[in-house]
Motif scaffolding. Sequence first.
Motif, PDB file in Angstrom:
ATOM      1  N   GLU A  37      56.145  49.943  55.447  1.00  0.00           N
ATOM      2  CA  GLU A  37      55.306  49.062  56.262  1.00  0.00           C
ATOM      3  C   GLU A  37      54.101  48.561  55.466  1.00  0.00           C
ATOM      4  N   ALA A  38      53.508  49.473  54.683  1.00  0.00           N
ATOM      5  CA  ALA A  38      52.383  49.065  53.836  1.00  0.00           C
ATOM      6  C   ALA A  38      52.851  48.042  52.801  1.00  0.00           C
ATOM      7  N   GLN A  39      54.069  48.238  52.303  1.00  0.00           N
ATOM      8  CA  GLN A  39      54.625  47.301  51.320  1.00  0.00           C
ATOM      9  C   GLN A  39      54.843  45.916  51.958  1.00  0.00           C
ATOM     10  N   ALA A  40      55.278  45.885  53.224  1.00  0.00           N
ATOM     11  CA  ALA A  40      55.490  44.604  53.911  1.00  0.00           C
ATOM     12  C   ALA A  40      54.164  43.845  54.038  1.00  0.00           C
ATOM     13  N   VAL A  41      53.093  44.568  54.327  1.00  0.00           N
ATOM     14  CA  VAL A  41      51.774  43.925  54.385  1.00  0.00           C
ATOM     15  C   VAL A  41      51.421  43.375  53.004  1.00  0.00           C
ATOM     16  N   TYR A  42      51.685  44.181  51.981  1.00  0.00           N
ATOM     17  CA  TYR A  42      51.373  43.768  50.608  1.00  0.00           C
ATOM     18  C   TYR A  42      52.178  42.525  50.203  1.00  0.00           C
ATOM     19  N   ASP A  43      53.445  42.474  50.589  1.00  0.00           N
ATOM     20  CA  ASP A  43      54.273  41.307  50.261  1.00  0.00           C
ATOM     21  C   ASP A  43      53.650  40.031  50.811  1.00  0.00           C
ATOM     22  N   CYS A  44      53.088  40.137  51.999  1.00  0.00           N
ATOM     23  CA  CYS A  44      52.435  38.992  52.627  1.00  0.00           C
ATOM     24  C   CYS A  44      51.114  38.656  51.923  1.00  0.00           C
ATOM     25  N   LEU A  45      50.405  39.693  51.493  1.00  0.00           N
ATOM     26  CA  LEU A  45      49.022  39.550  51.025  1.00  0.00           C
ATOM     27  C   LEU A  45      48.880  39.248  49.548  1.00  0.00           C
ATOM     28  N   LYS A  46      49.874  39.649  48.735  1.00  0.00           N
ATOM     29  CA  LYS A  46      49.599  39.766  47.293  1.00  0.00           C
ATOM     30  C   LYS A  46      49.196  38.473  46.606  1.00  0.00           C
ATOM     31  N   ASP A  47      49.787  37.338  46.979  1.00  0.00           N
ATOM     32  CA  ASP A  47      49.424  36.090  46.299  1.00  0.00           C
ATOM     33  C   ASP A  47      47.971  35.710  46.590  1.00  0.00           C
ATOM     34  N   SER A  48      47.585  35.866  47.839  1.00  0.00           N
ATOM     35  CA  SER A  48      46.220  35.463  48.169  1.00  0.00           C
ATOM     36  C   SER A  48      45.204  36.488  47.644  1.00  0.00           C
ATOM     37  N   LEU A  49      45.632  37.743  47.527  1.00  0.00           N
ATOM     38  CA  LEU A  49      44.772  38.770  46.921  1.00  0.00           C
ATOM     39  C   LEU A  49      44.493  38.396  45.459  1.00  0.00           C
ATOM     40  N   HIS A  50      45.559  38.082  44.737  1.00  0.00           N
ATOM     41  CA  HIS A  50      45.451  37.726  43.318  1.00  0.00           C
ATOM     42  C   HIS A  50      44.618  36.450  43.153  1.00  0.00           C
ATOM     43  N   ALA A  51      44.851  35.448  44.031  1.00  0.00           N
ATOM     44  CA  ALA A  51      44.104  34.183  43.953  1.00  0.00           C
ATOM     45  C   ALA A  51      42.615  34.426  44.197  1.00  0.00           C
ATOM     46  N   GLY A  52      42.303  35.306  45.141  1.00  0.00           N
ATOM     47  CA  GLY A  52      40.901  35.613  45.455  1.00  0.00           C
ATOM     48  C   GLY A  52      40.180  36.209  44.257  1.00  0.00           C
ATOM     49  N   TYR A  53      40.825  37.146  43.576  1.00  0.00           N
ATOM     50  CA  TYR A  53      40.207  37.805  42.413  1.00  0.00           C
ATOM     51  C   TYR A  53      39.901  36.813  41.300  1.00  0.00           C
ATOM     52  N   GLN A  54      40.676  35.714  41.269  1.00  0.00           N
ATOM     53  CA  GLN A  54      40.497  34.768  40.166  1.00  0.00           C
ATOM     54  C   GLN A  54      39.436  33.715  40.418  1.00  0.00           C
ATOM     55  N   LYS A  55      38.937  33.643  41.654  1.00  0.00           N
ATOM     56  CA  LYS A  55      37.956  32.612  41.973  1.00  0.00           C
ATOM     57  C   LYS A  55      36.654  32.811  41.183  1.00  0.00           C
ATOM     58  N   GLY A  56      36.061  31.688  40.780  1.00  0.00           N
ATOM     59  CA  GLY A  56      34.723  31.722  40.183  1.00  0.00           C
ATOM     60  C   GLY A  56      34.684  32.254  38.761  1.00  0.00           C
ATOM     61  N   LYS A  57      33.472  32.290  38.202  1.00  0.00           N
ATOM     62  CA  LYS A  57      33.280  32.751  36.825  1.00  0.00           C
ATOM     63  C   LYS A  57      33.438  34.254  36.722  1.00  0.00           C
ATOM     64  N   LYS A  58      34.042  34.673  35.635  1.00  0.00           N
ATOM     65  CA  LYS A  58      34.266  36.111  35.457  1.00  0.00           C
ATOM     66  C   LYS A  58      33.161  36.776  34.650  1.00  0.00           C
ATOM     67  N   ARG A  59      32.321  35.980  33.995  1.00  0.00           N
ATOM     68  CA  ARG A  59      31.171  36.498  33.237  1.00  0.00           C
ATOM     69  C   ARG A  59      31.567  37.632  32.302  1.00  0.00           C
ATOM     70  N   TRP A  60      31.109  38.859  32.522  1.00  0.00           N
ATOM     71  CA  TRP A  60      31.416  39.937  31.565  1.00  0.00           C
ATOM     72  C   TRP A  60      32.810  40.547  31.775  1.00  0.00           C
ATOM     73  N   VAL A  61      33.501  40.100  32.804  1.00  0.00           N
ATOM     74  CA  VAL A  61      34.852  40.625  33.039  1.00  0.00           C
ATOM     75  C   VAL A  61      35.864  39.709  32.340  1.00  0.00           C
ATOM     76  N   ASP A  62      36.853  40.305  31.692  1.00  0.00           N
ATOM     77  CA  ASP A  62      37.874  39.563  30.954  1.00  0.00           C
ATOM     78  C   ASP A  62      38.757  38.766  31.931  1.00  0.00           C
ATOM     79  N   ALA A  63      38.623  37.427  31.886  1.00  0.00           N
ATOM     80  CA  ALA A  63      39.338  36.570  32.845  1.00  0.00           C
ATOM     81  C   ALA A  63      40.854  36.698  32.696  1.00  0.00           C
ATOM     82  N   ALA A  64      41.332  36.884  31.455  1.00  0.00           N
ATOM     83  CA  ALA A  64      42.776  37.007  31.236  1.00  0.00           C
ATOM     84  C   ALA A  64      43.311  38.291  31.879  1.00  0.00           C
ATOM     85  N   PHE A  65      42.502  39.320  31.854  1.00  0.00           N
ATOM     86  CA  PHE A  65      42.842  40.599  32.484  1.00  0.00           C
ATOM     87  C   PHE A  65      43.101  40.361  33.983  1.00  0.00           C
ATOM     88  N   VAL A  66      42.159  39.659  34.615  1.00  0.00           N
ATOM     89  CA  VAL A  66      42.259  39.394  36.056  1.00  0.00           C
ATOM     90  C   VAL A  66      43.435  38.463  36.371  1.00  0.00           C
TER      91      VAL A  66
END
Length: 197
Positions: A37-66
């Motif tokens: 069940e947790a995996q089903a939620v993740y299947d729905c969420l994962k693209d938007s989760l990943h897109a959210g992390y990539q928004k904006g400047k990464k500054r001291w965080v490695d953007a390629a990592f994210v």
Amino acid sequence: MRIATILAGVALAAATSGTAHAACTAPKAGDELTGAEAQAVYDCLKDSLHAGYQKGKKRWVDAAFVRDYNTWTRASAFPAAPGFHGGRFLVTYVNDIGAEEYLKYKDEDVHIPAGTKIAKESFSINGKGKVTKGPLFLMEKVEKGKSPKTDDWYYTMVSANGAPQAVNVYTACSECHQENYGQQGGLGYPAEDARIQ
Ligand code: HEC
């Protein structure tokens, strides 16, 4: 059958929310969910989760990592909720350099090579099944001697909306990892039943 019903429920929730960041909901409280069940939620969420992390400047965080972490080896078969990291569900990925050693989940004699990168996504599910995106936790093993105080691990963190989080990496990250898991290379590993071998 049961999983199919859940998947349909998740898809419906996503389709009817009508926003760019479709709301994924769980069929019951977070602490009652099975791994599937947790995996089903993740299947729905994962693209938007990943897109959210990539928004904006990464500054001291490695953007390629994210950007790239979700193409690496996944270490947990389903999002595991071990009770640490704010009671969140967690999904862990390891890059090619570190995957072989990390996926042995050794409790001693761990030899994680420099260049290893590990990313852990997080989200939480409340008592009503409402899903909230959480931060992305990052660890990178650097050259020996570069950061002796943290056993040569660099820790960084990005919020759900992509903002790098300024944390004291000693007190907020490294102390817990070293004190509790120092003997196993500073690694906490995913909850045992969720580990991909
Ligand atoms: C209170 C203890 C604690 C603190 C504080 C903590 N962690 Fe963790 N961390 C864990 C545990 C336990 C695990 C493994 C279990 C799990 O949560 O999946 C883990 C796992 C991880 C992993 C996956 C690699 C591994 O160890 O298996 C990353 C990446 C990570 N943490 C990053 C961070 C960062 C970045 C911070 C600081 C912002 C942080 N952690 C703070 C306890 C902690």
